[in-house]
Design an enzyme around this catalytic site. Sequence first.
Site: not given
Length: 101
Positions: A26, A44
């Site tokens: 990320r 996520n």
Amino acid sequence: MSTDGGEKLRSVDFEIYGHVQGVCFRMYSEEKGRRLGVCGWVKNTSKGTVMGQVQGPPDLVNEMKIWLSKEGSPGCRISRAVFSNERDIPKLEIKGFSTRY
């Protein structure tokens, strides 16, 4: 990024499969998006994938798609990248690039 010159903008959703959680995927996605100058978000999922959305000029969105599907973060192993809901948009619906929780 100005859109008054009739510049085309694209939006695409993505989901990345493989070893992509716990490897700073990320953070690297956010960095890459900001460097390219595209807008979007990344997060996520509970099933071990990373999903998100990218918006911007088509060439930059394509560059981000290639990065998401082939490169990612240094420790990741991408097995599959699924892009969906790709469409032209009249203006950006997201500001900046961020991680969602």
